[in-house]
Scaffold this active site. Structure first.
Site, PDB file in Angstrom:
ATOM      1  N   HIS A   1      39.311 -72.564 125.498  1.00 42.59           N
ATOM      2  CA  HIS A   1      39.223 -72.886 124.061  1.00 42.59           C
ATOM      3  C   HIS A   1      38.849 -74.374 123.922  1.00 42.59           C
ATOM      4  CE1 HIS A   1      39.677 -72.541 119.864  1.00 42.59           C
ATOM      5  NE2 HIS A   1      40.966 -72.380 119.745  1.00 42.59           N
TER       6      HIS A   1
ATOM      7  N   GLN B   1      39.255 -76.598 120.602  1.00 48.05           N
ATOM      8  CA  GLN B   1      40.657 -76.885 120.273  1.00 48.05           C
ATOM      9  C   GLN B   1      41.133 -78.129 121.025  1.00 48.05           C
ATOM     10  OE1 GLN B   1      43.179 -74.980 118.328  1.00 48.05           O
ATOM     11  NE2 GLN B   1      44.112 -76.979 118.612  1.00 48.05           N
TER      12      GLN B   1
ATOM     13  N   CYS C   1      48.737 -75.530 118.976  1.00 48.23           N
ATOM     14  CA  CYS C   1      47.384 -75.266 118.454  1.00 48.23           C
ATOM     15  C   CYS C   1      47.410 -74.322 117.248  1.00 48.23           C
ATOM     16  CB  CYS C   1      46.486 -74.730 119.558  1.00 48.23           C
ATOM     17  SG  CYS C   1      47.088 -73.204 120.294  1.00 48.23           S
TER      18      CYS C   1
ATOM     19  N   ASP D   1      51.750 -73.165 123.014  1.00 49.27           N
ATOM     20  CA  ASP D   1      50.865 -72.171 122.397  1.00 49.27           C
ATOM     21  C   ASP D   1      51.647 -70.859 122.375  1.00 49.27           C
ATOM     22  OD1 ASP D   1      48.668 -70.696 121.492  1.00 49.27           O
ATOM     23  OD2 ASP D   1      47.687 -70.609 123.458  1.00 49.27           O
TER      24      ASP D   1
ATOM     25  N   ARG E   1      40.783 -80.487 113.560  1.00 50.70           N
ATOM     26  CA  ARG E   1      39.783 -79.511 114.000  1.00 50.70           C
ATOM     27  C   ARG E   1      38.500 -79.700 113.173  1.00 50.70           C
ATOM     28  NH1 ARG E   1      41.459 -74.650 116.267  1.00 50.70           N
ATOM     29  NH2 ARG E   1      39.219 -74.356 116.585  1.00 50.70           N
TER      30      ARG E   1
ATOM     31  N   ARG F   1      33.411 -66.424 119.099  1.00 53.73           N
ATOM     32  CA  ARG F   1      34.781 -66.205 119.582  1.00 53.73           C
ATOM     33  C   ARG F   1      34.842 -64.762 120.060  1.00 53.73           C
ATOM     34  NH1 ARG F   1      40.643 -67.448 116.929  1.00 53.73           N
ATOM     35  NH2 ARG F   1      40.025 -69.481 117.706  1.00 53.73           N
TER      36      ARG F   1
HETATM   37  N1   CP Z   1      44.038 -72.672 116.956  1.00 56.34           N
HETATM   38  C1   CP Z   1      43.087 -71.786 116.582  1.00 56.34           C
HETATM   39  O1   CP Z   1      42.021 -71.657 117.180  1.00 56.34           O
HETATM   40  O2   CP Z   1      43.410 -71.098 115.457  1.00 56.34           O
HETATM   41  P1   CP Z   1      42.685 -69.798 114.906  1.00 56.34           P
HETATM   42  O3   CP Z   1      42.941 -68.687 115.868  1.00 56.34           O
HETATM   43  O4   CP Z   1      43.303 -69.584 113.570  1.00 56.34           O
HETATM   44  O5   CP Z   1      41.207 -70.076 114.804  1.00 56.34           O
HETATM   45  N1  NVA Z   2      46.083 -68.497 123.342  1.00 53.02           N
HETATM   46  C1  NVA Z   2      45.886 -68.095 121.974  1.00 53.02           C
HETATM   47  C2  NVA Z   2      45.211 -69.187 121.209  1.00 53.02           C
HETATM   48  C3  NVA Z   2      45.011 -68.914 119.744  1.00 53.02           C
HETATM   49  C4  NVA Z   2      44.301 -70.013 119.051  1.00 53.02           C
HETATM   50  C5  NVA Z   2      45.065 -66.813 121.925  1.00 53.02           C
HETATM   51  O1  NVA Z   2      44.095 -66.692 122.674  1.00 53.02           O
HETATM   52  O2  NVA Z   2      45.397 -65.932 121.132  1.00 53.02           O
END
Ligand code: CP
Ligand code: NVA
Length: 304
Positions: free
Chosen positions: A130, A133, A258, A218, A286, A103
């Site tokens: 993502h 997700q 999400c 989101d 998930r 990530r």
């Molecule tokens: N939705 C999601 O990816 O959550 P986190 O940022 O907690 O991993």
């Molecule tokens: N769009 C958000 C998603 C978090 C899971 C971010 O990138 O912070």
């Protein structure tokens, strides 16, 4: 040949459907307490350059439940963030691990890591997309509605990484995605629009939710986008998922997010805790879908 998951388009429609069958089976096994350890002796390195609750924990638990082991690697503790090249890091990590989850901010970094690694690389979110997700979210929709094709999803809010993966996913799986966002928050356009599904972008959230089976949102301010918080909050206020918007959709519309959520910003507490919400089932899935991904990518032809 190793297989990566950097975007949903790395899978075919058939592969996604197989993955969902696998995830449903893994979910049932877990519920019945049947142990299943195909990843015994396998290791997953998990590089996190951004915060996470769901992705980190569900992958870590997933590896454990499949008989493998996960290593949590924060970016600032690796030599990678002290100037070691991505290609050297990828080559070295490939000598120790069975797979890498990453990530980070820059999507190109993940692409380069996958290019130089000889083990599967899984994208756990970048500024661009993502995929794990949205694969998991489409599984949740299949579970709740019994089918995927033709389902209308209204994505209301900021056009961001989650939206980009939704565009790819809806397109691949023959869904109808209506994105409602202000002009300056539009997602990027791109080749992910070429699949079977229908993707449209509108400005009016009430237009998007018409006949929608799912309303999805989101956060308005993604990780790394904090400098735009004030502007975005003002612009996106008319795009809040509140009871009035829910009432404009189908009677049995489902609400998805999400997570993490900011109540009274992109979604009201009333809707989040209301009868249409499937948000926490969505979060649970998930784990099941990612276990299916891990089994698919990590179990074939890898030495213990
Ligand atoms: N939705 C999601 O990816 O959550 P986190 O940022 O907690 O991993
Ligand atoms: N769009 C958000 C998603 C978090 C899971 C971010 O990138 O912070």
């Amino acid at each position: 040949m190793k297989k990566d998951l950097l975007a949903i388009s790395d899978f075919s429609r058939e592969e996604v459907l197989d993955l969902f069958d696998k995830a449903a089976d893994l979910k049932e096994k877990r519920l019945k307490g049947i142990s299943h350890s195909p990843l015994q002796g396998k290791t997953l390195g998990m590089i996190f350059n951004k915060n996470s609750t769901r992705t980190r924990i569900s992958f870590e638990v997933g590896m454990f439940e499949l008989g493998g082991h996960a290593l949590f690697l924060t970016g600032d503790q690796l030599q990678l963030n002290r100037g070691e090249t991505i290609s050297d890091s990828a080559k070295v990590l490939s000598r120790y691990l069975s797979g890498i989850l990453i990530r980070t901010f820059d999507h190109d970094e993940v692409v380069a890591l996958a290019e130089h690694a000889t083990i599967p690389v899984i994208n756990g979110l970048t500024d661009f997309n993502h995929p794990v997700q949205i694969l998991s979210d489409i599984f949740t929709i299949k579970e709740k509605l019994g089918h995927i094709e033709g389902v209308k999803v209204a994505y209301v809010g900021d056009g961001n990484n989650v939206t980009h993966s939704w565009m790819t996913g809806a397109s691949l799986m023959g869904m109808h995605l209506a994105i409602a966002c202000p002009e300056s928050c539009k997602p990027q356009s791109g080749p992910w629009l070429d699949g079977k599904g229908k993707v449209e972008i509108v400005e009016d959230p009430f237009e998007a939710v018409q006949n929608a089976d799912i309303i999805y949102t989101d956060v308005w301010v993604s990780m790394g986008d904090e400098a735009n918080e004030e502007t975005k909050t003002k612009l996106l206020l008319p795009y809040q998922i509140n009871q009035k918007l829910v009432d404009a959709a189908k009677k049995d519309v489902r609400i998805m997010h999400c997570l993490p959520a900011h109540r009274e910003m992109e979604i009201t507490a009333e809707v989040m805790e209301g009868k249409h919400s499937i948000i926490f089932d969505q979060a649970e899935n998930r784990l099941h879908v990612q276990k299916a991904i891990l089994e698919k990518l990590l179990s074939p032809s890898l030495p213990l």
